[in-house]
Design an enzyme around this catalytic site. Structure first.
Site, short mmCIF file in Angstrom:
data_model
loop_
_atom_site.label_atom_id
_atom_site.label_comp_id
_atom_site.label_asym_id
_atom_site.label_seq_id
_atom_site.Cartn_x
_atom_site.Cartn_y
_atom_site.Cartn_z
N ALA A 8 -6.00 0.43 5.86
CA ALA A 8 -7.09 1.40 5.93
C ALA A 8 -6.51 2.78 5.68
O ALA A 8 -5.33 3.03 5.94
CB ALA A 8 -7.73 1.33 7.31
N GLY A 10 -5.24 -3.26 6.90
CA GLY A 10 -6.49 -3.66 6.27
C GLY A 10 -6.28 -4.38 4.94
O GLY A 10 -7.11 -5.20 4.53
N GLU A 39 -5.77 -7.83 5.78
CA GLU A 39 -7.03 -8.35 6.34
C GLU A 39 -8.06 -8.62 5.24
O GLU A 39 -8.79 -9.61 5.30
CB GLU A 39 -7.56 -7.35 7.37
CG GLU A 39 -6.65 -7.27 8.59
CD GLU A 39 -6.96 -6.09 9.50
OE1 GLU A 39 -6.76 -4.94 9.06
OE2 GLU A 39 -7.39 -6.31 10.64
N GLU A 90 -0.41 -1.82 12.37
CA GLU A 90 -1.26 -0.90 13.15
C GLU A 90 -0.60 -0.45 14.45
O GLU A 90 -0.81 0.67 14.90
CB GLU A 90 -2.62 -1.56 13.45
CG GLU A 90 -3.54 -1.69 12.26
CD GLU A 90 -3.34 -2.96 11.46
OE1 GLU A 90 -2.30 -3.66 11.65
OE2 GLU A 90 -4.22 -3.28 10.64
N1 CAA Z 1 -3.50 5.42 4.28
C1 CAA Z 1 -3.46 6.61 3.62
N2 CAA Z 1 -2.47 6.91 2.74
C2 CAA Z 1 -1.51 5.99 2.54
C3 CAA Z 1 -1.51 4.76 3.18
C4 CAA Z 1 -2.55 4.47 4.10
N3 CAA Z 1 -2.66 3.29 4.74
N4 CAA Z 1 -0.41 4.07 2.77
C5 CAA Z 1 0.23 4.86 1.89
N5 CAA Z 1 -0.43 6.01 1.74
C6 CAA Z 1 -0.07 7.16 0.88
C7 CAA Z 1 1.11 7.94 1.47
O1 CAA Z 1 0.66 8.82 2.48
C8 CAA Z 1 1.61 8.64 0.23
O2 CAA Z 1 0.78 9.74 -0.04
P1 CAA Z 1 1.41 11.18 -0.44
O3 CAA Z 1 2.09 10.92 -1.75
O4 CAA Z 1 0.22 12.06 -0.54
O5 CAA Z 1 2.37 11.53 0.64
C9 CAA Z 1 1.39 7.60 -0.87
O6 CAA Z 1 0.42 6.70 -0.37
C10 CAA Z 1 2.64 6.80 -1.20
O7 CAA Z 1 3.12 6.24 0.01
P2 CAA Z 1 4.67 6.39 0.50
O8 CAA Z 1 5.26 7.66 0.00
O9 CAA Z 1 4.70 6.17 1.96
O10 CAA Z 1 5.33 5.16 -0.29
P3 CAA Z 1 6.57 4.28 0.16
O11 CAA Z 1 6.89 3.41 -1.01
O12 CAA Z 1 7.65 5.13 0.73
O13 CAA Z 1 6.02 3.37 1.38
C11 CAA Z 1 4.42 1.94 2.49
C12 CAA Z 1 4.99 2.43 1.14
C13 CAA Z 1 5.49 1.10 3.22
C14 CAA Z 1 3.23 1.06 2.17
C15 CAA Z 1 4.02 3.15 3.38
O14 CAA Z 1 3.21 4.00 2.60
C16 CAA Z 1 3.26 2.79 4.62
O15 CAA Z 1 3.87 2.39 5.59
N6 CAA Z 1 1.93 2.95 4.60
C17 CAA Z 1 1.07 2.80 5.77
C18 CAA Z 1 0.93 1.34 6.15
C19 CAA Z 1 0.06 1.22 7.36
O16 CAA Z 1 0.36 1.71 8.43
N7 CAA Z 1 -1.06 0.51 7.21
C20 CAA Z 1 -2.01 0.27 8.29
C21 CAA Z 1 -3.12 1.25 8.23
S1 CAA Z 1 -4.20 1.15 9.61
C22 CAA Z 1 -5.23 -0.14 9.30
O17 CAA Z 1 -5.18 -0.78 8.27
C23 CAA Z 1 -6.22 -0.43 10.41
C24 CAA Z 1 -7.07 -1.62 10.20
O18 CAA Z 1 -6.76 -2.72 10.55
C25 CAA Z 1 -8.39 -1.45 9.66
#
Ligand code: CAA
Length: 257
Positions: free
Chosen positions: A65, A108, A111, A131
């Site tokens: 998400a 998400g 999911e 999460e």
């Molecule tokens: N939401 C918003 N933006 C996100 C995102 C997310 N879930 N995942 C990645 N991005 C964005 C980053 O913020 C970044 O944006 P900027 O360039 O503006 O800084 C861009 O995508 C590229 O990401 P990274 O620089 O972090 O890329 P990376 O290769 O170093 O890492 C990754 C990749 C491991 C996927 C890392 O981005 C990450 O850990 N993302 C978040 C994963 C996460 O926590 N997901 C769970 C979300 S909560 C959820 O999903 C709740 C639910 O059940 C409904």
């Protein structure tokens, strides 16, 4: 229909939905949820389409998400809009949904992949429910669908540690049905979708309905439901054709595709 966060196109008898926020790792915004559901419903109602593929980029199916969108939410906002209940629309789609997962399928993203009926993983796929690292828990069905799919032990491991698992581990625990080379992900998945789309659509819809039922009801009522659907399949001309073709040693020409 013009979409901003996805691409929606047809390939043969397959509806192809591509998540298209590559700079944000296909983070699932509310708009993206609405657009994915709309595109899937449109394909569901399109008589030319027999299966639907959902995919992302080779880096990310979806990294969860959209955290930037959710960051400012308060409890009452999330509760009043019943945050993420909108995905129920996707789970009501009757045609088979096939997820082609390359790169990250986190939170998400994992999911939504699990809302699909068949999961195909690229060799570079990574699944997880991170999460817990954000101070929350899965909210698009992760605790429930993972537990039903891969059992309590691995689900607790993933949900409580937030670790990722690779494609091999995901296949060995039954989360995905096949792994394909990363470069061939879309092509191989489209082949699977075309194969499904070539069968009798009433039989395909009933088969999906029966399998989905296995996750919703006790065994005895699931078995009864399956038998009724099975009996109903004898009312279709495709059953007559499919069985005649087998007996006559030729390929079937299904009318209802
Ligand atoms: N939401 C918003 N933006 C996100 C995102 C997310 N879930 N995942 C990645 N991005 C964005 C980053 O913020 C970044 O944006 P900027 O360039 O503006 O800084 C861009 O995508 C590229 O990401 P990274 O620089 O972090 O890329 P990376 O290769 O170093 O890492 C990754 C990749 C491991 C996927 C890392 O981005 C990450 O850990 N993302 C978040 C994963 C996460 O926590 N997901 C769970 C979300 S909560 C959820 O999903 C709740 C639910 O059940 C409904």
């Amino acid at each position: 229909m013009a979409y901003e966060t996805i691409k929606s196109e047809t390939r043969g008898r397959t509806g192809l939905i591509t998540l298209n926020r590559p700079k944000a790792m296909n983070a699932l915004s509310q708009q993206m949820m609405r657009e994915i559901c709309q595109a899937a419903e449109d394909f569901d109602h399109d008589g030319r389409i027999g299966a639907i593929v959902l995919t992302g980029t080779d880096k990310a199916f979806a990294a969860g998400a959209d955290v930037k969108e959710m960051e400012a939410y308060e409890y009452s906002e999330a509760y009043l809009q019943d945050l993420w209940a909108g995905w129920d629309r996707l789970t009501r789609v009757r045609k088979p949904l096939i997820a082609a997962v390359g790169g990250y399928a986190l939170g998400g993203g994992c999911e939504v992949a699990m809302m699909c009926d068949i999961l195909i993983a690229a060799e570079n796929a990574k699944f997880g429910q991170p999460e817990i690292t954000l101070g929350i828990l899965p909210g698009m069905g992760g605790t429930q669908r993972l537990a039903r799919s891969i059992g309590k032990a691995k689900t607790m491991d993933l949900v409580l540690t937030g670790r990722m698992m690779d494609a091999k581990e995901a296949e060995s625990c039954g989360l995905v049905s096949r792994i394909v080379p990363t470069a061939d992900l879309l092509e191989e998945t489209l082949k699977i979708a075309e194969k499904v789309a070539d069968f009798s659509l009433p039989a395909v819809l009933a088969a999906k309905e029966a399998v989905v039922e296995a996750f919703e009801t006790p065994l005895a009522s699931g078995l009864r439901h399956e038998r009724r659907l099975f009996h109903a399949s004898f009312a279709t001309e495709d059953q007559t054709e499919g069985m005649a073709a087998f007996v006559q040693k030729r390929g079937p020409q299904f009318k209802n595709r």
